[in-house]
Design a protein around this motif. Structure first.
Motif, PDB file in Angstrom:
ATOM      1  N   TYR A   1      45.398   6.297  74.564  1.00  0.00           N
ATOM      2  CA  TYR A   1      45.265   4.841  75.193  1.00  0.00           C
ATOM      3  C   TYR A   1      43.756   4.642  75.214  1.00  0.00           C
ATOM      4  CZ  TYR A   1      50.092   4.959  77.220  1.00  0.00           C
ATOM      5  OH  TYR A   1      51.284   5.317  77.237  1.00  0.00           O
ATOM      6  N   LEU A   2      42.991   5.558  75.713  1.00  0.00           N
ATOM      7  CA  LEU A   2      41.605   5.103  75.852  1.00  0.00           C
ATOM      8  C   LEU A   2      40.857   4.845  74.415  1.00  0.00           C
ATOM      9  CD1 LEU A   2      39.496   5.199  78.233  1.00  0.00           C
ATOM     10  CD2 LEU A   2      38.913   7.435  77.539  1.00  0.00           C
TER      11      LEU A   2
ATOM     12  N   ILE B   1      42.682   3.676  71.988  1.00  0.00           N
ATOM     13  CA  ILE B   1      43.154   2.277  71.373  1.00  0.00           C
ATOM     14  C   ILE B   1      42.284   1.357  71.943  1.00  0.00           C
ATOM     15  CG2 ILE B   1      44.996   0.580  71.725  1.00  0.00           C
ATOM     16  CD1 ILE B   1      47.210   2.610  71.473  1.00  0.00           C
ATOM     17  N   ILE B   2      41.898   1.302  73.298  1.00  0.00           N
ATOM     18  CA  ILE B   2      41.019   0.201  73.600  1.00  0.00           C
ATOM     19  C   ILE B   2      39.673   0.365  73.040  1.00  0.00           C
ATOM     20  CG2 ILE B   2      39.908  -0.547  75.940  1.00  0.00           C
ATOM     21  CD1 ILE B   2      42.260   0.359  77.414  1.00  0.00           C
ATOM     22  N   TRP B   3      39.204   1.444  72.794  1.00  0.00           N
ATOM     23  CA  TRP B   3      37.751   1.874  72.259  1.00  0.00           C
ATOM     24  C   TRP B   3      37.947   1.037  70.982  1.00  0.00           C
ATOM     25  CZ3 TRP B   3      36.589   4.653  67.632  1.00  0.00           C
ATOM     26  CH2 TRP B   3      35.369   4.650  67.446  1.00  0.00           C
TER      27      TRP B   3
ATOM     28  N   TRP C   1      50.798   1.310  70.508  1.00  0.00           N
ATOM     29  CA  TRP C   1      51.001   1.574  71.995  1.00  0.00           C
ATOM     30  C   TRP C   1      52.443   1.754  72.373  1.00  0.00           C
ATOM     31  CZ3 TRP C   1      53.437  -1.318  75.919  1.00  0.00           C
ATOM     32  CH2 TRP C   1      53.320  -1.016  77.178  1.00  0.00           C
TER      33      TRP C   1
ATOM     34  N   THR D   1      58.016   9.395  73.972  1.00  0.00           N
ATOM     35  CA  THR D   1      58.566   9.850  75.263  1.00  0.00           C
ATOM     36  C   THR D   1      59.834  10.031  75.344  1.00  0.00           C
ATOM     37  OG1 THR D   1      56.871   8.518  76.349  1.00  0.00           O
ATOM     38  CG2 THR D   1      58.358   9.428  77.769  1.00  0.00           C
TER      39      THR D   1
ATOM     40  N   THR E   1      54.157   5.064  74.114  1.00  0.00           N
ATOM     41  CA  THR E   1      54.489   5.118  75.269  1.00  0.00           C
ATOM     42  C   THR E   1      56.220   5.390  75.429  1.00  0.00           C
ATOM     43  OG1 THR E   1      52.801   3.498  75.734  1.00  0.00           O
ATOM     44  CG2 THR E   1      54.452   3.701  77.501  1.00  0.00           C
TER      45      THR E   1
ATOM     46  N   ALA F   1      52.613  13.515  77.844  1.00  0.00           N
ATOM     47  CA  ALA F   1      52.885  12.654  78.966  1.00  0.00           C
ATOM     48  C   ALA F   1      51.702  12.923  79.927  1.00  0.00           C
ATOM     49  CB  ALA F   1      54.094  12.871  79.694  1.00  0.00           C
ATOM     50  N   ALA F   2      51.148  14.120  80.255  1.00  0.00           N
ATOM     51  CA  ALA F   2      50.239  14.175  81.185  1.00  0.00           C
ATOM     52  C   ALA F   2      48.626  13.962  80.830  1.00  0.00           C
ATOM     53  CB  ALA F   2      50.083  15.664  81.648  1.00  0.00           C
ATOM     54  N   GLN F   3      48.445  14.208  79.376  1.00  0.00           N
ATOM     55  CA  GLN F   3      47.222  14.046  79.031  1.00  0.00           C
ATOM     56  C   GLN F   3      46.974  13.301  77.557  1.00  0.00           C
ATOM     57  OE1 GLN F   3      44.634  17.637  78.921  1.00  0.00           O
ATOM     58  NE2 GLN F   3      45.378  18.330  80.991  1.00  0.00           N
TER      59      GLN F   3
ATOM     60  N   LEU G   1      47.193   9.751  77.475  1.00  0.00           N
ATOM     61  CA  LEU G   1      46.187   9.042  78.149  1.00  0.00           C
ATOM     62  C   LEU G   1      45.026   8.803  77.292  1.00  0.00           C
ATOM     63  CD1 LEU G   1      48.417  10.221  80.295  1.00  0.00           C
ATOM     64  CD2 LEU G   1      46.227  10.129  81.696  1.00  0.00           C
ATOM     65  N   VAL G   2      44.596  10.007  76.467  1.00  0.00           N
ATOM     66  CA  VAL G   2      43.386   9.792  75.666  1.00  0.00           C
ATOM     67  C   VAL G   2      43.562   8.932  74.522  1.00  0.00           C
ATOM     68  CG1 VAL G   2      42.034  11.265  74.284  1.00  0.00           C
ATOM     69  CG2 VAL G   2      42.931  12.112  76.254  1.00  0.00           C
TER      70      VAL G   2
ATOM     71  N   GLY H   1      55.810  18.115  74.916  1.00  0.00           N
ATOM     72  CA  GLY H   1      56.198  16.990  75.532  1.00  0.00           C
ATOM     73  C   GLY H   1      55.493  16.536  76.929  1.00  0.00           C
ATOM     74  N   PHE H   2      55.548  17.719  77.671  1.00  0.00           N
ATOM     75  CA  PHE H   2      54.816  17.586  78.944  1.00  0.00           C
ATOM     76  C   PHE H   2      53.139  17.579  78.663  1.00  0.00           C
ATOM     77  CE2 PHE H   2      52.373  19.508  82.625  1.00  0.00           C
ATOM     78  CZ  PHE H   2      53.212  19.164  83.493  1.00  0.00           C
TER      79      PHE H   2
END
Lengths: 83, 678
Positions: free
Chosen positions: A60-61, A63-65, A23, A31, A27, A52-54, A57-58, A48-49
């Motif tokens: 992260y999801l 990692i939690i899964w 993570w 970045t 992050t 950070a935009a998408q 986020l995916v 790079g954009f």
């Protein structure tokens, strides 16, 4: 009983630590270099954009899964399912 | 197909269907000439009465139902409720606008607000659920022992939640004043009534089920206009996939517009104006006297000649509006100077990361970007109103799964926000720039009236240049349907969504504040023998007091939504994150350590915000305490120092104090338990 708890905790801690490092890398590591990565363009998105935009986020999801999946296995292994 | 669904899922399916047909019916009525104002009212009445109905249906006076919804909320629905709880007016109204104005720099919010959930999932949610009480101060009190830490935790929770709830109620005011033409201050109190119905009657249980309903409305409202825009511009209704192409077109438009001679000229004019103000400020107080004399001679001259009355009146008003004393003049002229300086800068390209003219400037941007991400992630993992949501699931495993669902439902909005910004920018750059000012569309005037859009023809050529247009970030989402010329029913829908986002978060926050007061302070510390009935009475009356207080502050319009929210995150992060994480993962952390760490964290964070952001507090009569930021870090990221100091203080103080023998057994119960534990 105590030993079992100790082992369960050690494994949980190792999983948590590994995923937190991943993570941190996504992050802050990626970045930090966003300016450079932006030179790469995919489907109109500077990378790079996009990260950070998408992308991040995916990830992260995921990692939690993955964490939930591993913890479920761990709990089953140590018989702490029945709460 | 319906048979395989649970009763809850069926209810919410019917509810969603009902809402969609309501939108359809309004769309048809609009075709037949229903006035926009009525559409606004219809949305407002329909949604608020739905929330009220759910609130009344779930009313309860059982303590466990009131504080943690009886711990019966399934992971999926808890995820949805957390989504609504989490996504506030700042996410719904402010985020896309910030992305519009600052391009890549705004993505710090997207990363920070989603990345924080990884910390929640891995470090906090399962342990808090296994502990299983009512509030976050409960947890800290049990881990470290003693009432002092409970009181500090309550104070921090209330402070952070209060700053945050003011921002929500402010958002409600913006929406109601624009869409149903209520006065801002009245709109604030109307929204407040909606909030109170739920939390007042049914506590966490009512709030949970209302939040699920609010999530559904807010996500439909957020995605619809972008999907329509995306379809109109690219022929593909999935904006997240195709906005890369639009981004390229935006870059082309930017290249052309930013360098055009008229734009450069306009920016030069703003630079001259800024210089003029700088000069006037330097020469205070003579410059003020000079201006006063100049105006009065002008007025006398006009009166002597036979000029039109209108011109004289206008000048006389100017004279009256002059700053009264040099101090006021300085404040007012400094503001004018800063806004002129802003407009004189070359705008930044949307996709450029860490823009700046020199390498040093770029590095400052980069450091601030990462610092903001840090504060937002840590703040996310420390905001009590979100963390308490993980007390409401039936099991630990469901608490873990619930974080996954929360993040999924939040992603739907956060992945759309950057697309929203790019499409809105495309519309403005291609349809609004370079058109005659007399031909500006109606929405510009409507938003200018409540002060969120301003236009000034500084070079007097009758044509709107990009630098002459200034948009408040809070406008973009609410105005995009109008900017793109969609039917008014879409605007109404967006307003309803924004309202849902603000109300759901405000509900969660108010409940956190009042349960801290009634449960942690009143019940745990002052009257452990209070009857349950009486505890709820206390809780409800606190709710009323706090809500009215928050609305009163919000009616003063204290700042933009996003900056208020960032401060709340920095404060919450500094106060809770180190104490919670070390409390779970480090046995050696002691009561004295945690107490010292929390106090140091909060104080440092607040100290930094106040000294960097403000230079004087007129009410207290002190001034001149402003300071240069450390390492160029902005005040919104004050949590960076607060959290670091918090961790260090806890570790150092814990190592020099004696370990509490009860810590080990407490940690055993939250780390591992197979049903036979306490």
């Amino acid at each position: 009983m105590i030993l079992k708890a100790e082992l369960h905790w050690r494994k949980t801690r190792r999983l948590t630590f590994t995923l937190i490092c991943l993570w941190l890398f996504i992050t802050f590591g990626l970045t930090w270099f966003a300016r450079g990565i932006n030179e790469v363009v995919i489907l109109g998105f500077p990378l790079g954009f996009y990260m950070a935009a998408q992308g991040a986020l995916v990830l992260y999801l995921l990692i939690i899964w993955w964490y939930n999946r591993q913890m479920k296995k761990l709990d089953a292994e140590f018989g702490v399912e029945n709460e | 197909m319906f048979a395989s669904l649970t009763r809850l899922q069926r209810y919410y399916l019917y509810y969603t269907g009902g809402f969609l047909s309501f939108i359809g019916a309004l769309a048809v009525l609009e075709q037949h000439g229903m006035p926009p104002r009525w559409i606004g009212y219809a949305f407002l009445c329909f949604t608020i009465s739905m929330y009220a109905l759910i609130g009344i249906a779930c009313r309860t006076s059982d303590v466990s139902e009131y504080y943690v919804a009886g711990r019966r909320v399934p992971a999926f629905f808890n995820g949805m409720a957390t989504g609504a709880d989490w996504m506030s007016a700042a996410s719904f109204i402010g985020l896309a606008g910030t992305l519009y104005l600052s391009g890549f720099q705004g993505l710090a919010y997207v990363i920070g607000w989603t990345g924080g959930f990884v910390l929640v999932a891995l470090l906090l949610a399962p342990y808090l659920r296994r502990f299983g009480q009512y509030t976050i101060p409960d947890f800290l009190g049990a881990r470290y022992g003693g009432n002092a830490i409970r009181l500090v935790a309550v104070a921090a929770a209330i402070l952070a939640s209060f700053v945050y709830v003011v921002a929500q109620i402010y958002g409600v005011g913006v929406i109601t004043s624009r869409f149903v033409s209520l006065q801002f201050e009245i709109g604030v109190f109307v929204g407040l009534a909606g909030i109170l119905v739920c939390s007042f009657l049914g506590g966490m249980r009512a709030v949970t089920w209302t939040q699920v309903a609010q999530y559904l409305i807010l996500i439909i409202a957020y995605v619809t206009p972008v999907a329509i825009l995306s379809y109109n511009v690219t022929g593909n209704p999935v904006p997240q996939l195709v906005y890369g192409q639009v981004l390229q077109q935006v870059t082309k438009l930017e290249n052309r517009l930013f360098q055009s001679p008229v734009e450069v000229e306009v920016r030069e004019l703003y630079r001259e104006r800024a210089d003029l103000y700088a000069q006037k400020i330097m020469q205070l107080p003579q410059s003020l006297n000079f201006e006063r004399e100049q105006l009065s001679t002008q007025i006398n001259q006009l009166k002597a000649s036979d000029a039109q009355m209108r011109d004289i009146v206008a000048l006389e008003r100017q004279y009256r509006d002059l700053p009264r004393d040099p101090e006021q003049a300085r404040v007012r002229w400094e503001n004018a100077m800063f806004s002129a300086v802003d407009r004189s800068k070359t705008p930044i390209h949307h996709a450029e990361a860490f823009p700046g003219e020199t390498v040093e400037e770029q590095n400052i941007m980069r450091v601030n970007f990462l610092a903001l991400i840090f504060c937002l992630t840590v703040g996310t993992a420390a905001l009590p109103h979100v963390l308490t949501r993980y007390y409401t699931t039936p099991t630990v495993r469901q608490a873990r799964e619930s974080v996954f669902w929360s993040l999924l439902f939040i992603l739907l909005l956060y992945i759309t926000a950057p697309a929203y910004a790019v499409f809105a920018k495309y519309e403005v750059l291609s349809h609004l720039a370079e058109i005659p000012i007399t031909k500006l569309p109606g929405w510009v005037a409507a938003w200018a009236k409540i002060g969120l859009v301003s236009i000034e023809d500084i070079n007097a050529d009758g044509i709107l240049q990009l630098a002459e247009l200034s948009l408040n970030p809070d406008v973009i989402v609410l105005a995009t349907p109008e900017i793109a010329g969609m039917p008014y029913v879409v605007s109404g829908l967006v307003a309803a969504g924004g309202l849902a986002a603000a109300l759901s978060t405000a509900d969660g926050l108010l409940l956190t504040i009042t349960s801290s007061l009634s449960h942690d302070v009143y019940y745990r510390i002052f009257r452990p023998d209070a009857s349950t009935q009486f505890r709820l009475v206390i809780s409800k009356s606190m709710l009323l007091v706090v809500a009215i207080l928050a609305a009163t502050v919000a009616a003063q319009k204290p700042g933009t939504i996003l900056s208020m929210v960032s401060w709340a995150f920095s404060i919450a992060g500094s106060a809770f994150f180190p104490a919670l994480v070390l409390g779970i993962f480090w046995e050696r952390a002691t009561r004295a350590g945690a107490l010292a760490g929390m106090v140091v964290g909060i104080l440092l964070s607040i100290y930094y915000i106040i000294r960097v952001e403000f230079d004087s507090i007129p009410i207290l009569g002190i001034s001149g305490f402003g300071m240069e930021p450390w390492f160029h870090i902005q005040s919104t990221s004050s949590g960076l120092f607060g959290v670091a100091a918090g961790f260090m203080t806890i570790i150092v103080v814990s190592l020099v104090t004696k370990q509490d023998p009860r810590a080990a057994s407490f940690l055993n119960t939250i780390r591992f338990r197979n049903g036979d534990g306490p």
